[in-house]
Design an enzyme around this catalytic site. Structure first.
Site, PDB file in Angstrom:
ATOM      1  N   HIS A  69      76.579 243.811 -16.125  1.00  0.00           N
ATOM      2  CA  HIS A  69      77.701 242.948 -16.188  1.00  0.00           C
ATOM      3  C   HIS A  69      76.873 242.008 -15.220  1.00  0.00           C
ATOM      4  O   HIS A  69      76.348 242.650 -14.048  1.00  0.00           O
ATOM      5  CB  HIS A  69      78.642 243.156 -15.635  1.00  0.00           C
ATOM      6  CG  HIS A  69      79.631 243.601 -16.367  1.00  0.00           C
ATOM      7  ND1 HIS A  69      80.840 243.426 -16.483  1.00  0.00           N
ATOM      8  CD2 HIS A  69      79.570 245.120 -16.394  1.00  0.00           C
ATOM      9  CE1 HIS A  69      81.109 244.841 -17.029  1.00  0.00           C
ATOM     10  NE2 HIS A  69      80.150 246.431 -17.502  1.00  0.00           N
ATOM     11  N   TYR A  70      77.382 240.620 -14.283  1.00  0.00           N
ATOM     12  CA  TYR A  70      77.019 239.841 -13.157  1.00  0.00           C
ATOM     13  C   TYR A  70      78.357 239.364 -13.045  1.00  0.00           C
ATOM     14  O   TYR A  70      79.087 239.542 -13.763  1.00  0.00           O
ATOM     15  CB  TYR A  70      75.562 239.248 -13.249  1.00  0.00           C
ATOM     16  CG  TYR A  70      76.727 238.054 -14.001  1.00  0.00           C
ATOM     17  CD1 TYR A  70      78.198 237.045 -13.807  1.00  0.00           C
ATOM     18  CD2 TYR A  70      76.405 237.439 -15.465  1.00  0.00           C
ATOM     19  CE1 TYR A  70      78.714 236.217 -15.267  1.00  0.00           C
ATOM     20  CE2 TYR A  70      76.230 236.105 -15.904  1.00  0.00           C
ATOM     21  CZ  TYR A  70      77.578 235.499 -15.672  1.00  0.00           C
ATOM     22  OH  TYR A  70      78.400 234.470 -16.325  1.00  0.00           O
ATOM     23  N   THR A  71      77.979 239.861 -11.424  1.00  0.00           N
ATOM     24  CA  THR A  71      79.363 240.023 -10.651  1.00  0.00           C
ATOM     25  C   THR A  71      80.032 238.522 -11.153  1.00  0.00           C
ATOM     26  O   THR A  71      81.965 238.342 -10.257  1.00  0.00           O
ATOM     27  CB  THR A  71      79.359 240.453  -8.767  1.00  0.00           C
ATOM     28  OG1 THR A  71      78.469 239.390  -8.708  1.00  0.00           O
ATOM     29  CG2 THR A  71      78.942 242.245  -9.201  1.00  0.00           C
ATOM     30  N   GLU A 121      77.727 247.001 -12.809  1.00  0.00           N
ATOM     31  CA  GLU A 121      77.680 245.441 -12.149  1.00  0.00           C
ATOM     32  C   GLU A 121      76.031 244.926 -11.774  1.00  0.00           C
ATOM     33  O   GLU A 121      75.025 245.512 -10.326  1.00  0.00           O
ATOM     34  CB  GLU A 121      78.805 245.352 -11.024  1.00  0.00           C
ATOM     35  CG  GLU A 121      79.822 245.342 -11.976  1.00  0.00           C
ATOM     36  CD  GLU A 121      80.839 244.548 -12.639  1.00  0.00           C
ATOM     37  OE1 GLU A 121      79.258 243.166 -12.540  1.00  0.00           O
ATOM     38  OE2 GLU A 121      81.530 244.281 -13.354  1.00  0.00           O
ATOM     39  N   HIS A 159      78.599 242.348 -21.096  1.00  0.00           N
ATOM     40  CA  HIS A 159      79.759 242.720 -21.668  1.00  0.00           C
ATOM     41  C   HIS A 159      79.987 241.528 -22.603  1.00  0.00           C
ATOM     42  O   HIS A 159      80.705 242.237 -22.991  1.00  0.00           O
ATOM     43  CB  HIS A 159      80.016 242.292 -20.092  1.00  0.00           C
ATOM     44  CG  HIS A 159      81.698 242.449 -19.978  1.00  0.00           C
ATOM     45  ND1 HIS A 159      82.310 242.334 -18.433  1.00  0.00           N
ATOM     46  CD2 HIS A 159      82.534 242.873 -20.914  1.00  0.00           C
ATOM     47  CE1 HIS A 159      83.486 241.711 -19.063  1.00  0.00           C
ATOM     48  NE2 HIS A 159      83.698 242.676 -19.846  1.00  0.00           N
ATOM     49  N   ASP A 169      79.001 237.099 -19.038  1.00  0.00           N
ATOM     50  CA  ASP A 169      77.478 238.343 -18.807  1.00  0.00           C
ATOM     51  C   ASP A 169      76.909 239.749 -19.221  1.00  0.00           C
ATOM     52  O   ASP A 169      77.715 239.809 -20.000  1.00  0.00           O
ATOM     53  CB  ASP A 169      78.527 238.934 -17.389  1.00  0.00           C
ATOM     54  CG  ASP A 169      79.132 239.783 -17.447  1.00  0.00           C
ATOM     55  OD1 ASP A 169      80.178 238.973 -18.621  1.00  0.00           O
ATOM     56  OD2 ASP A 169      79.549 240.688 -16.825  1.00  0.00           O
TER      57      ASP A 169
HETATM   58 ZN   LIG Z   1      80.977 242.057 -16.685  1.00  0.00          ZN
END
Ligand SMILES: [Zn+2]
Length: 303
Positions: free
Chosen positions: A75-77, A144, A192, A202
């Site tokens: 993921h990216y936040t 993340e 994700h 993401d």
């Molecule tokens: Zn995510």
């Protein structure tokens, strides 16, 4: 925490072994197992004092078992470092690992934050599915990365924020370890957007999946197999939509419709696939190159 094993006296050991074999014969769990075969190896005690108030007989192992963790999800936040940490340590969402945008390095090794131990579920995937598996928080490790995601321009185009080389290096070191320890298959190293393509983008098209695959992390198709499935067609030539839908479903994108129509859900899922495997164009069109990449992946990983 380690639990001390008690020292078993000779007479106690003899008594427990006799008890266990006679109990097994009486129980008749397996018709073919003789009392002789059922005896545990002499080097191990029949019963071990692992827990309080009862003894565990750990001398038999079932074949019917597999790894609890099957997937790693990236993921990216979409937030800065401070806000990412505040959000991911709050009551709503969480992750096993948080990789800063500019990680500290100590003695040549990156400092990565662990917010949830791998033995526990982290709340990062939400409503998700992949290859017949649902609700992937239960079966995945969440990673993340601090990255702002994208800004939507007035034209409607998305301007994506790049990952820093140091962050990608740190992520690759982390992933190698997570994948090896949990024996995660290449096609189960996911974004994700792969497991929730209708609502997530993401880690986005700037995440360098190809570079990581070159380091042995995750799946990537063999170029000559892609060429074979392209079969002389121009990359952007329209493909049969149902063919692309069926290929993506077989590879793992089980939310993609099987309608033969380039409807909104199909387009979003194709776009998620393209962000992962052909980030130069993630328009969501069902073109010949997308079909060829999907078929090359199926040939390599899903025979
Ligand atoms: Zn995510």
């Amino acid at each position: 925490m380690k639990t001390k094993k008690p020292v078993l006296s000779r007479s106690y050991l003899y008594k427990t072994i006799v008890l266990s074999t006679s109990q097994l014969v009486l129980a008749g769990c397996s018709n073919t197992m003789s009392a002789k075969q059922a005896e545990p190896p002499a080097s191990r005690p029949a019963y071990e004092k692992i827990a309080e108030h009862y003894l565990l007989n750990t001398s038999f192992t079932a074949q019917g078992q597999d790894e609890r963790i099957r997937f790693v999800i990236l993921h990216y936040t979409a937030l800065n470092q401070a806000d990412s940490l505040a959000m991911l340590t709050g009551p709503q969402v969480s992750t096993h690992y948080l990789v800063p945008e500019n990680p500290q390095w100590r003695g040549g090794e990156p400092v990565i934050m662990q917010l949830v131990p791998e033995s526990k579920r982290a709340w990062h995937a939400g409503v998700s599915s992949w290859g017949g598996w649902r609700a992937l928080n239960a079966s995945s490790v969440g990673v993340e990365m601090v990255n702002r995601g994208y800004t939507e321009l007035p034209s409607g185009w998305r301007q994506w924020y790049p990952y820093t080389p140091q962050q990608i290096k740190a992520v690759s070191i982390l992933l190698k370890d997570v994948i090896a320890r949990n024996q995660i298959q290449p096609y189960n190293v996911l974004g994700h957007s792969d497991v929730a393509p209708l609502r997530k983008s993401d880690p986005g098209p700037l995440f360098p999946w190809k570079q990581l695959a070159g380091m042995g992390i995750g799946a990537w198709p063999d170029p000559q197999t892609v060429e074979k499935h392209l079969a002389g067609r121009a990359p952007k030539q329209a493909a049969v939509v149902l063919e692309v839908q069926q290929s993506l479903k077989r590879y793992g994108y089980d939310q993609i419709p099987q309608s033969g129509e380039l409807d909104e859900d199909t387009r979003k899922t194709i776009s998620a696939f393209q962000m992962h495997f052909r980030p130069a164009d993630y328009s969501g069109n069902a073109d010949a190159q997308t079909e060829a990449i999907a078929k090359a992946l199926l040939e390599k990983y899903r025979q």
